[in-house]
Design an enzyme around this catalytic site. Structure first.
Site, short mmCIF file in Angstrom:
data_model
loop_
_atom_site.label_atom_id
_atom_site.label_comp_id
_atom_site.label_asym_id
_atom_site.label_seq_id
_atom_site.Cartn_x
_atom_site.Cartn_y
_atom_site.Cartn_z
N PHE A 141 0.82 -1.23 0.00
CA PHE A 141 0.00 0.00 0.00
C PHE A 141 0.85 1.28 0.00
N ASP A 178 13.14 -11.71 -0.98
CA ASP A 178 12.77 -11.71 0.43
C ASP A 178 13.83 -10.93 1.21
N ILE A 179 13.42 -10.01 2.05
CA ILE A 179 14.42 -9.22 2.81
C ILE A 179 15.20 -10.09 3.80
N THR A 224 5.92 2.77 12.88
CA THR A 224 4.52 3.02 13.22
C THR A 224 4.37 3.59 14.63
N ASP A 225 3.24 4.26 14.85
CA ASP A 225 2.93 4.77 16.20
C ASP A 225 2.63 3.63 17.18
N GLU A 226 2.30 2.42 16.62
CA GLU A 226 1.86 1.33 17.50
C GLU A 226 2.94 0.84 18.46
N TYR A 246 2.54 -7.65 16.21
CA TYR A 246 2.96 -6.74 15.14
C TYR A 246 3.77 -5.58 15.71
N ALA A 248 5.23 -5.29 18.57
CA ALA A 248 6.48 -5.72 19.20
C ALA A 248 7.55 -5.98 18.14
N SER A 249 7.14 -6.55 17.00
CA SER A 249 8.13 -6.83 15.95
C SER A 249 8.62 -5.54 15.30
N LYS A 250 7.74 -4.57 15.15
CA LYS A 250 8.19 -3.27 14.61
C LYS A 250 9.11 -2.57 15.62
N ASN A 308 -2.01 5.96 11.41
CA ASN A 308 -2.74 5.15 10.42
C ASN A 308 -2.87 5.91 9.10
N TYR A 328 -15.25 -3.67 15.45
CA TYR A 328 -14.94 -4.30 16.73
C TYR A 328 -15.63 -3.52 17.84
P1 NAD Z 1 1.46 -3.63 3.22
O1 NAD Z 1 1.13 -4.81 4.06
O2 NAD Z 1 0.41 -3.04 2.34
O3 NAD Z 1 2.70 -3.97 2.26
C1 NAD Z 1 3.83 -4.64 2.74
C2 NAD Z 1 4.70 -4.99 1.54
O4 NAD Z 1 5.89 -5.64 2.02
C3 NAD Z 1 4.03 -5.95 0.55
O5 NAD Z 1 4.24 -5.52 -0.78
C4 NAD Z 1 4.73 -7.28 0.82
O6 NAD Z 1 4.78 -8.13 -0.33
C5 NAD Z 1 6.12 -6.79 1.23
N1 NAD Z 1 6.82 -7.80 2.04
C6 NAD Z 1 6.35 -8.45 3.14
N2 NAD Z 1 7.27 -9.32 3.60
C7 NAD Z 1 8.36 -9.19 2.80
C8 NAD Z 1 9.63 -9.81 2.78
N3 NAD Z 1 9.97 -10.75 3.67
N4 NAD Z 1 10.52 -9.42 1.84
C9 NAD Z 1 10.18 -8.48 0.91
N5 NAD Z 1 8.99 -7.88 0.88
C10 NAD Z 1 8.08 -8.22 1.81
O7 NAD Z 1 2.06 -2.56 4.21
P2 NAD Z 1 1.81 -0.96 4.29
O8 NAD Z 1 0.54 -0.71 4.98
O9 NAD Z 1 2.09 -0.37 2.97
O10 NAD Z 1 2.99 -0.57 5.31
C11 NAD Z 1 4.30 -0.29 4.83
C12 NAD Z 1 5.18 0.07 6.02
O11 NAD Z 1 4.64 1.21 6.69
C13 NAD Z 1 5.28 -1.04 7.07
O12 NAD Z 1 6.61 -1.10 7.53
C14 NAD Z 1 4.33 -0.59 8.17
O13 NAD Z 1 4.74 -1.07 9.42
C15 NAD Z 1 4.47 0.91 8.08
N6 NAD Z 1 3.29 1.69 8.52
C16 NAD Z 1 2.05 1.42 7.98
C17 NAD Z 1 0.96 2.20 8.35
C18 NAD Z 1 -0.43 1.97 7.77
O14 NAD Z 1 -1.37 2.61 8.21
N7 NAD Z 1 -0.59 1.09 6.80
C19 NAD Z 1 1.13 3.25 9.27
C20 NAD Z 1 2.41 3.48 9.81
C21 NAD Z 1 3.49 2.70 9.41
O1 DAU Z 2 -1.24 3.06 13.53
C1 DAU Z 2 -0.50 2.62 12.41
C2 DAU Z 2 -0.92 1.21 12.09
O2 DAU Z 2 -2.23 1.29 11.51
C3 DAU Z 2 0.03 0.49 11.14
O3 DAU Z 2 1.27 0.35 11.76
C4 DAU Z 2 -0.54 -0.90 10.78
O4 DAU Z 2 0.30 -1.53 9.83
C5 DAU Z 2 -1.91 -0.71 10.19
O5 DAU Z 2 -2.48 -1.97 9.92
C6 DAU Z 2 -2.81 0.07 11.14
O6 DAU Z 2 -3.10 -0.72 12.33
P1 DAU Z 2 -4.55 -0.69 13.00
O7 DAU Z 2 -4.71 -1.89 13.82
O8 DAU Z 2 -4.82 0.62 13.65
O9 DAU Z 2 -5.43 -0.72 11.65
P2 DAU Z 2 -6.74 -1.55 11.26
O10 DAU Z 2 -7.23 -0.99 9.97
O11 DAU Z 2 -6.51 -3.01 11.36
O12 DAU Z 2 -7.74 -1.14 12.40
C7 DAU Z 2 -8.09 0.22 12.62
C8 DAU Z 2 -9.06 0.24 13.79
O13 DAU Z 2 -10.30 -0.37 13.38
C9 DAU Z 2 -8.58 -0.56 14.99
O14 DAU Z 2 -8.98 0.11 16.18
C10 DAU Z 2 -9.29 -1.89 14.86
C11 DAU Z 2 -10.60 -1.51 14.17
N1 DAU Z 2 -11.16 -2.54 13.25
C12 DAU Z 2 -10.32 -3.12 12.35
C13 DAU Z 2 -10.78 -4.07 11.49
C14 DAU Z 2 -9.86 -4.75 10.50
C15 DAU Z 2 -12.50 -2.85 13.31
O15 DAU Z 2 -13.27 -2.27 14.11
N2 DAU Z 2 -12.97 -3.80 12.45
C16 DAU Z 2 -12.17 -4.44 11.54
O16 DAU Z 2 -12.67 -5.31 10.79
#
Ligand code: NAD
Ligand code: DAU
Length: 338
Positions: free
Chosen positions: A11, A59-60, A123-125, A150, A152-154, A179, A207
């Site tokens: 994404f 793969d990283i 991430t803020d998480e 998740y 904890a791994s970040k 987010n 949820y």
């Molecule tokens: P995503 O899940 O949409 O995409 C992750 C990408 O990483 C995918 O293309 C996947 O194929 C690739 N990938 C996974 N494992 C891999 C591996 N072992 N080797 C190579 N490629 C691999 O993720 P996203 O939502 O775009 O998030 C991107 C980054 O931003 C992440 O590090 C996430 O923690 C961080 N982040 C996301 C959000 C959010 O709201 N989505 C917010 C803050 C930070």
């Molecule tokens: O805060 C940044 C993070 O945001 C990123 O690091 C993560 O990669 C990303 O997935 C996202 O995590 P969240 O857990 O906040 O996002 P998610 O969209 O899964 O959920 C957003 C909120 O909505 C959360 O409070 C859980 C709730 N939720 C989620 C899903 C999937 C629901 O109520 N119903 C659902 O089906």
């Protein structure tokens, strides 16, 4: 400049590649991605023919392919990760492998190849959970307290990145972002799941009780922040990236979406809560504003309407995604829910 982008088929990574090629057309990009269930090359169809863009499947965690892909690059922007909290609860192991071990493999390669900037997207998480109804916000100096596998791994990855700076002098930067929402977001996360379910005539699984609070940022605002940090941020520093608008509960956000799409609240289905569900996230992002002049440009209402419109216009994209492995996962996660 030549950039290695990890996770560029996901994404935020794919949005970042579009952004970078548009704003820095002279630069070269290597997109290194394993193409897990979350990686989708359809996100990058329109740049495939660009001579400055190269996709490498890898793969990283694989040191050999990482070293080959990184060779000749000036900077790394590291997005690749397992990212969905609910998946981390049902299967934590791959999160540890990719997010921690994979990051370490990249750092080792960057150290050996003397990469001039390693930017780690986090991430803020990692900071855990704030109580509802308090004004507290996290700063870049707040101690880590992750609560899901998740997060904890970040957190582990963030610590490694900073350790490579302190120990080996690797020029790293870290961003912790709120987010995101926008195009190409995999429809397992709340916003794209809600929009696509509503477009399919289904309900939104919320949820219970829906009072958890998230901060939402439009993805291009995140891309602009990474651009600034990469080019102007100080090595060794961490920058928070968050939205300008107030935070809303999940219920309020879903109600906004329903209003935008002309649908009623009967389209909400309260479902069992996520175990250990973090209550509230809140970032104080004054540092990036003061140091780099970054501010978000897109407020939540506009971000929601741009995102909903993109999913309306790109039905074939998300229908293909939803009809794949995703459906099996969906059934397991929601056990017969809408
Ligand atoms: P995503 O899940 O949409 O995409 C992750 C990408 O990483 C995918 O293309 C996947 O194929 C690739 N990938 C996974 N494992 C891999 C591996 N072992 N080797 C190579 N490629 C691999 O993720 P996203 O939502 O775009 O998030 C991107 C980054 O931003 C992440 O590090 C996430 O923690 C961080 N982040 C996301 C959000 C959010 O709201 N989505 C917010 C803050 C930070
Ligand atoms: O805060 C940044 C993070 O945001 C990123 O690091 C993560 O990669 C990303 O997935 C996202 O995590 P969240 O857990 O906040 O996002 P998610 O969209 O899964 O959920 C957003 C909120 O909505 C959360 O409070 C859980 C709730 N939720 C989620 C899903 C999937 C629901 O109520 N119903 C659902 O089906």
């Amino acid at each position: 400049m030549k950039l290695l982008i990890t996770g560029g088929a996901g994404f935020i990574g794919s949005n970042f590649i579009h952004y970078w090629l548009a704003h820095h057309p002279q630069d070269h990009i290597v997109n290194f991605d394993k193409l897990t269930y979350a990686g989708n090359l359809e996100n990058l169809k329109d740049v495939e023919g660009n001579a400055n863009y190269l996709f490498v499947k890898g793969d990283i965690c694989d040191a050999g392919s990482v070293a080959r892909a990184m060779e000749g690059c000036d900077a790394v922007v590291h997005f690749a990760a397992e990212t969905h909290v609910d998946r981390s609860i049902s299967d934590p192991e791959v999160f540890v492998r990719t997010n921690i071990l994979g990051t370490n493999v990249l750092l080792e390669a960057a150290k050996k190849l003397k990469i001039s900037r390693f930017h780690h997207v986090s991430t803020d998480e990692v900071f855990g959970s704030l109580p509802l109804g308090t004004p507290d916000r996290w700063t870049e100096n707040t101690p880590y307290a992750p609560r899901s596998p998740y997060a904890a791994s970040k957190a582990g990855a963030d610590h490694l990145v900073r350790a490579y700076h302190a120990t080996y002098g690797l020029p790293v930067t870290v961003s912790n972002c709120a987010n995101n929402l926008g195009p190409y977001m995999f429809p397992e996360k709340l916003i794209p799941l809600a929009i696509t379910n509503l477009l399919e005539g289904k309900k939104v699984p919320l949820y219970a009780p829906g009072n958890q609070v998230r901060e939402w940022l439009y993805v291009t605002d995140h891309c602009r922040a990474i651009d600034l940090i990469l080019l102007k941020g100080r090595p060794g520093e961490t920058y928070f990236v968050g939205p300008g608008n107030p935070a809303f509960s999940n219920l309020e956000v879903v109600k906004k979406l329903l209003k935008l799409m002309g649908l009623g609240e009967d389209r909400i289905e309260f479902v069992a809560d996520r175990p250990g569900h973090d209550q509230r996230y809140a970032l104080d992002w004054s540092k990036i504003k003061a140091e780099l002049g970054w501010e978000p440009k897109v407020g939540l209402d506009l971000a929601l309407s741009k995102t909903a419109e993109w999913y309306k216009q790109n039905e074939s994209w998300w229908k293909r995604v939803k009809s794949g492995e995703y459906q099996e996962y969906y059934k397991k996660q929601y056990q017969g829910q809408p």
